[in-house]
Design a protein around this motif. Structure first.
Motif, PDB file in Angstrom:
ATOM      1  N   VAL A 232      -8.611 -40.710  18.831  1.00 41.94           N
ATOM      2  CA  VAL A 232      -8.106 -39.393  18.468  1.00 41.94           C
ATOM      3  C   VAL A 232      -8.263 -38.445  19.651  1.00 41.94           C
ATOM      4  O   VAL A 232      -9.353 -38.285  20.198  1.00 41.94           O
ATOM      5  CB  VAL A 232      -8.870 -38.847  17.239  1.00 41.94           C
ATOM      6  N   TYR A 233      -7.159 -37.816  20.052  1.00 42.45           N
ATOM      7  CA  TYR A 233      -7.171 -36.883  21.179  1.00 42.45           C
ATOM      8  C   TYR A 233      -6.596 -35.549  20.730  1.00 42.45           C
ATOM      9  O   TYR A 233      -5.424 -35.459  20.358  1.00 42.45           O
ATOM     10  CB  TYR A 233      -6.345 -37.436  22.344  1.00 42.45           C
ATOM     11  N   LYS A 234      -7.393 -34.525  20.766  1.00 41.01           N
ATOM     12  CA  LYS A 234      -6.936 -33.195  20.370  1.00 41.01           C
ATOM     13  C   LYS A 234      -6.049 -32.569  21.456  1.00 41.01           C
ATOM     14  O   LYS A 234      -6.115 -32.911  22.626  1.00 41.01           O
ATOM     15  CB  LYS A 234      -8.141 -32.287  20.092  1.00 41.01           C
ATOM     16  N   TRP A 235      -5.228 -31.627  21.006  1.00 42.47           N
ATOM     17  CA  TRP A 235      -4.346 -30.879  21.920  1.00 42.47           C
ATOM     18  C   TRP A 235      -4.935 -29.480  22.054  1.00 42.47           C
ATOM     19  O   TRP A 235      -5.189 -28.805  21.052  1.00 42.47           O
ATOM     20  CB  TRP A 235      -2.942 -30.805  21.328  1.00 42.47           C
ATOM     21  N   PHE A 236      -5.152 -29.036  23.295  1.00 38.79           N
ATOM     22  CA  PHE A 236      -5.728 -27.724  23.566  1.00 38.79           C
ATOM     23  C   PHE A 236      -4.658 -26.823  24.185  1.00 38.79           C
ATOM     24  O   PHE A 236      -4.024 -27.186  25.183  1.00 38.79           O
ATOM     25  CB  PHE A 236      -6.926 -27.851  24.499  1.00 38.79           C
ATOM     26  N   TYR A 237      -4.441 -25.654  23.570  1.00 39.56           N
ATOM     27  CA  TYR A 237      -3.418 -24.709  23.993  1.00 39.56           C
ATOM     28  C   TYR A 237      -4.073 -23.385  24.407  1.00 39.56           C
ATOM     29  O   TYR A 237      -5.062 -22.966  23.794  1.00 39.56           O
ATOM     30  CB  TYR A 237      -2.461 -24.377  22.851  1.00 39.56           C
ATOM     31  N   GLY A 238      -3.485 -22.709  25.390  1.00 38.02           N
ATOM     32  CA  GLY A 238      -3.960 -21.382  25.752  1.00 38.02           C
ATOM     33  C   GLY A 238      -2.827 -20.538  26.304  1.00 38.02           C
ATOM     34  O   GLY A 238      -1.990 -21.032  27.075  1.00 38.02           O
ATOM     35  N   ASP A 239      -2.783 -19.272  25.910  1.00 39.96           N
ATOM     36  CA  ASP A 239      -1.738 -18.375  26.381  1.00 39.96           C
ATOM     37  C   ASP A 239      -2.330 -16.985  26.576  1.00 39.96           C
ATOM     38  O   ASP A 239      -3.161 -16.529  25.779  1.00 39.96           O
ATOM     39  CB  ASP A 239      -0.590 -18.311  25.367  1.00 39.96           C
ATOM     40  N   ALA A 240      -1.902 -16.300  27.664  1.00 44.06           N
ATOM     41  CA  ALA A 240      -2.309 -14.916  27.909  1.00 44.06           C
ATOM     42  C   ALA A 240      -1.080 -14.130  28.319  1.00 44.06           C
ATOM     43  O   ALA A 240      -0.203 -14.642  29.031  1.00 44.06           O
ATOM     44  CB  ALA A 240      -3.367 -14.853  29.008  1.00 44.06           C
ATOM     45  N   PHE A 241      -0.977 -12.892  27.865  1.00 44.35           N
ATOM     46  CA  PHE A 241       0.196 -12.074  28.159  1.00 44.35           C
ATOM     47  C   PHE A 241      -0.207 -10.635  28.428  1.00 44.35           C
ATOM     48  O   PHE A 241      -1.281 -10.173  28.028  1.00 44.35           O
ATOM     49  CB  PHE A 241       1.202 -12.120  26.997  1.00 44.35           C
ATOM     50  N   ILE A 242       0.705  -9.939  29.096  1.00 45.16           N
ATOM     51  CA  ILE A 242       0.554  -8.504  29.274  1.00 45.16           C
ATOM     52  C   ILE A 242       1.953  -7.890  29.341  1.00 45.16           C
ATOM     53  O   ILE A 242       2.860  -8.453  29.955  1.00 45.16           O
ATOM     54  CB  ILE A 242      -0.270  -8.151  30.540  1.00 45.16           C
ATOM     55  N   GLY A 243       2.128  -6.770  28.661  1.00 47.58           N
ATOM     56  CA  GLY A 243       3.400  -6.075  28.641  1.00 47.58           C
ATOM     57  C   GLY A 243       3.235  -4.644  29.134  1.00 47.58           C
ATOM     58  O   GLY A 243       2.386  -3.902  28.632  1.00 47.58           O
ATOM     59  N   PHE A 244       4.023  -4.267  30.131  1.00 44.16           N
ATOM     60  CA  PHE A 244       3.967  -2.932  30.721  1.00 44.16           C
ATOM     61  C   PHE A 244       5.161  -2.087  30.278  1.00 44.16           C
ATOM     62  O   PHE A 244       6.105  -2.591  29.655  1.00 44.16           O
ATOM     63  CB  PHE A 244       3.971  -3.038  32.258  1.00 44.16           C
ATOM     64  N   LEU A 245       5.119  -0.810  30.610  1.00 44.47           N
ATOM     65  CA  LEU A 245       6.253   0.102  30.420  1.00 44.47           C
ATOM     66  C   LEU A 245       6.714   0.109  28.964  1.00 44.47           C
ATOM     67  O   LEU A 245       7.881  -0.139  28.660  1.00 44.47           O
ATOM     68  CB  LEU A 245       7.408  -0.284  31.347  1.00 44.47           C
TER      69      LEU A 245
END
Length: 436
Positions: A232-245
């Motif tokens: 069994v192999y887990k899936w690792f996800y990561g996301d970072a965002f920034i919105g200007f103006l």
């Protein structure tokens, strides 16, 4: 007595009947609850739902499909993940590509739940019974703990959207899904998965800057249970965002990782790791964006030359450019162009062809590059109703040496009239969006 025996036999022998009965009973209870005094906020008061009023809820959904005509078919039937692969030239059909029915519920200001039934891709390998009837499945079923540990941080447990694209680029470019999947979705990076995630959404004091993150550890099998007889192999996800103006200029960075195989021996340790970035300018009138990824496929491909079969690394890259422009409230134009190379490390002097190994790497068939184009216009005679004439084109370019004719280059071409409508959406944005 006879009636009881009949019902017992039906329910013992037919699991489909059980499932449909359960769904039917669920909606009967929902209707009853809606009409009760305690359900005064159900459906008809969106402000109460957004304020997280206890026992408030909303039912929502949307549908899109097409009438399509396949004007040209690739001679080698390439593009295994594409929806028109294996569809013969001159074929035409009315079809659904997605039906959603969702139910969101606030238990109180701290906890909320999300439930979604989905039926998708009404042809060939879609969600079909053995008799080819279209059938829904459970796509979301999760509970959200708002402000877990600190304000702005939510804990989500269950079947949920992944950080890969549903919260971001799929939503910012309105025609990503009704017309075609995002460039990573085409290669089957999961759009939803079963696991536990953390989501943070924050804004500056004047609300001109927004930023956040989305982290998820999940099974990597979407709605399907893992095969526990295998590693069994887990899936690792990561996301970072920034919105200007005032949220107009958005920067997004995503990464994920999953082992594919990890048995003894250096060449038996296979994994995939994607890094993806997006830059989007988004206003009500104009959206312009670019999304690009690199997916490293460690020991996930085989180079073949006669009896020689070498285990190799692969590196897939893809870039998607898109633009949409609102001529008026009823009329919008859109255009998208993708470039895709399934393996930038392809060596056609040492090997005559390549093959894939293991689960997700099979979505990156290595022998053919692709150039995808989609363009059309959206006519919306009233809010939430859309008719979208569009062109769907995908070109295949063989990477093997000494190819000639259609083996070297050929294409699929489809003309479509897409229809898309929503119902019960009295709220501006779904939970799984950048703006939420």
């Amino acid at each position: 007595m006879l009636a009881n025996q009949f019902l017992k036999q039906v329910f013992m022998r037919n699991w489909i009947t059980k499932t449909l009965f359960g769904i039917f009973a669920f909606f009967l209870l929902s209707v009853f609850y809606y009409n009760s005094a305690q359900a005064q906020y159900l459906i008809n008061n969106d402000s109460a739902f957004l304020a997280k009023t206890p026992n408030s809820a909303r039912i929502w959904g949307y549908i899109f499909g097409d009438y399509f005509y396949k004007a040209h078919a690739d001679s080698l039937n390439r593009g295994g993940n594409n929806q028109y692969t294996n569809v013969k030239q001159s074929t035409n059909e009315f079809q659904f590509r997605r039906i959603y029915l969702g139910f969101d519920y606030n238990i109180n200001k701290t906890f909320s739940t999300e439930f979604l039934l989905a039926a998708e891709d009404d042809f060939l390998t879609g969600d079909l019974l053995v008799n080819n009837k279209f059938v829904p499945y459970v796509k979301f079923a999760n509970v959200r703990w708002h402000d877990f540990l600190f304000k702005g941080n939510d804990l989500i447990v269950g079947l949920q959207p992944t950080p890969a694209f549903p919260y971001m680029t799929e939503y910012l470019f309105n025609y990503s899904r009704p017309v075609e999947r995002t460039i990573t979705d085409i290669r089957r990076t999961p759009s939803f998965d079963f696991g536990a995630g953390l989501q943070g959404r924050f804004s500056s004091k004047n609300n001109s800057v927004s930023y956040g993150y989305n982290l998820l550890a999940a099974n990597g099998t979407s709605d399907k249970p893992q095969n526990l007889t295998l590693p069994v192999y887990k899936w690792f996800y990561g996301d970072a965002f920034i919105g200007f103006l005032n949220h107009r200029l958005v920067f997004d960075l995503y990464a994920d990782y999953q082992r594919q195989n990890w048995s003894a021996g250096a060449l038996n340790k296979s994994a995939r790791q994607m890094t993806k970035g997006a830059i989007v300018w988004t206003t009500p009138k104009l959206v312009v964006g670019v999304e690009s990824y690199i997916n490293g496929l460690q020991n996930a491909e085989t180079g073949i030359n006669g009896a020689i079969k070498d285990t190799l690394n692969g590196r897939a890259i893809g870039t998607s450019f898109y633009i949409q422009y609102a001529v008026s409230s009823m009329f919008k134009l859109f255009f998208r162009y993708d470039t895709y190379n399934p393996n930038t490390m392809y060596n056609n002097t040492q090997y005559t062809k390549y093959a894939t190994l293991y689960t997700i790497s099979t979505s990156y068939e290595p022998n053919n590059k692709e150039r995808f184009l989609s363009a059309g216009f959206d006519f919306s005679p009233t809010r939430n109703i859309h008719f979208i004439p569009n062109v769907w084109y995908d070109k295949y370019i063989g990477q093997q040496a000494n190819l000639v004719g259609k083996a070297a280059s050929d294409y699929d071409l489809v003309y479509r009239l897409t229809f898309y409508f929503t119902f019960g959406k009295m709220f501006a944005y779904p939970t799984y969006s950048y703006y939420h």
